[in-house]
Design a protein around this motif. Structure first.
Motif, PDB file in Angstrom:
ATOM      1  N   ALA A 100       0.828  -1.208   0.000  1.00  0.00           N
ATOM      2  CA  ALA A 100       0.000   0.000   0.000  1.00  0.00           C
ATOM      3  C   ALA A 100       0.862   1.257   0.000  1.00  0.00           C
ATOM      4  CB  ALA A 100      -0.926  -0.012   1.219  1.00  0.00           C
TER       5      ALA A 100
ATOM      6  N   GLY B 182      -0.946   4.667  -0.838  1.00  0.00           N
ATOM      7  CA  GLY B 182      -2.217   4.675  -0.124  1.00  0.00           C
ATOM      8  C   GLY B 182      -2.135   4.212   1.316  1.00  0.00           C
TER       9      GLY B 182
ATOM     10  N   THR C 130      -5.984   0.964   0.266  1.00  0.00           N
ATOM     11  CA  THR C 130      -6.041   1.698  -1.003  1.00  0.00           C
ATOM     12  C   THR C 130      -7.369   1.623  -1.738  1.00  0.00           C
ATOM     13  OG1 THR C 130      -5.261  -0.211  -2.292  1.00  0.00           O
ATOM     14  CG2 THR C 130      -3.574   1.225  -1.321  1.00  0.00           C
TER      15      THR C 130
END
Length: 308
Positions: free
Chosen positions: A36, A41, A179
């Motif tokens: 991620a 994210g 995400t």
């Protein structure tokens, strides 16, 4: 043979929780979080609540395993490995059932908090992950306790469950929680994490192969026999290494990510020991080495991805 242990409530619960298994529960969360970060994210709250939920689910599975094996008679005096709380009399079956209930409730609360942080009011994502969470709770309990028949861990299906929950679902689910998106390439490290976690289970099952067979616990190792279970172990490790190399070449990462390959040596050493000895204490040591190698692999690859 197991060692006797004085009856101390806290010690008994820590014994049943099997804290040494928790690094394995964290590996997929850390790897998914590193992926991620690479995708831009990463969310700190998602990481912390994902770790808490995974740890509680692993403890629940360990408590259920302790209870289920005691009820089935698998944990008798001939068993090698750590002392079991119910079978040794440190905890009563009723106390263990209460502990399972409380741990399950805590895992559900942590999981719902995680979904609130990750998805807010996105009801579609909530529904999908509530169903996945319920499946995780059910899988944790029924591995050795079962519902309406023999537990699935007694029918050789434990390897599939570990691959799915500690690999595919653990890594990809964590990535999505951060995400709200997935990529096809993400399945490679997720599969590797699952393969290594399955290798940990296989070491455990090879160690216990004779006692499991006597009590009708038909793990995959029992079904394969020791020689083929060892071949299967090497196949798990070899496939994990191959998929890692494909992923690292396909998605260039800094040298920190490539350093995850240092675990090849301890994994190889553990595999050789598995091939050459039937000593329970040595195999327990190799089980720990394989589990810690899986955690180190995930940490190093996650760090490399975060720095990419």
């Amino acid at each position: 043979m197991e060692h006797t242990t004085p009856h101390r409530p806290l010690h008994a619960w820590l014994l049943a929780a099997r804290l040494r298994t928790l690094p394995l529960a964290c590996a997929s969360i850390l790897l998914g979080s590193g992926m991620a970060a690479q995708a831009g994210g990463f969310q700190g709250g998602v990481l912390l609540l994902s770790l808490l939920t995974a740890i509680l689910l692993q403890v629940l599975s360990n408590l259920a395993n302790d209870y289920g094996d005691a009820q089935s008679g698998v944990d008798d005096a001939s068993r090698t490995g750590p002392v079991r709380a119910v079978a040794s009399g440190l905890l009563t079956p009723d106390a263990m059932r209460r502990g399972m209930l409380l741990t399950g409730l805590a895992a559900a609360i942590a999981g719902l908090s995680l979904l609130f942080v990750a998805f807010g009011s996105d009801l579609r994502s909530w529904l999908v992950f509530v169903l996945l969470g319920a499946a995780s709770l059910l899988a944790a309990i029924t591995y050795t306790v079962g519902l309406g028949g023999k537990p699935y861990g007694y029918r050789g299906l434990g390897d599939v469950a570990v691959f799915v929950f500690f690999g595919l679902l653990g890594v990809l689910g964590t990535l999505y929680l951060h995400t709200q998106s997935l990529s096809g390439l993400a399945i490679l490290p997720a599969a590797v994490c699952g393969l290594l976690a399955t290798a940990v289970l296989n070491v455990n099952n090879v160690r216990d192969i004779h006692s499991d067979a006597r009590h009708g616990k038909m793990t995959l190792a029992v079904r394969l026999g020791k020689r083929r279970a060892i071949h299967y172990h090497w196949a798990l490790l070899g496939t994990a290494l191959l998929l890692t190399l494909v992923y690292l070449v396909w998605l260039p990462v800094p040298w920190v990510g490539w350093s995850c390959l240092v675990v090849a040596k301890p994994l190889y050493d553990a595999g050789r020991t598995l091939s050459r000895t039937e000593d329970g204490e040595q195999l327990t040591g190799m089980l720990k080495k394989t589990a810690l190698s899986t955690l180190v692999y995930s940490l190093l690859l996650a760090a490399g991805l975060a720095l990419a």
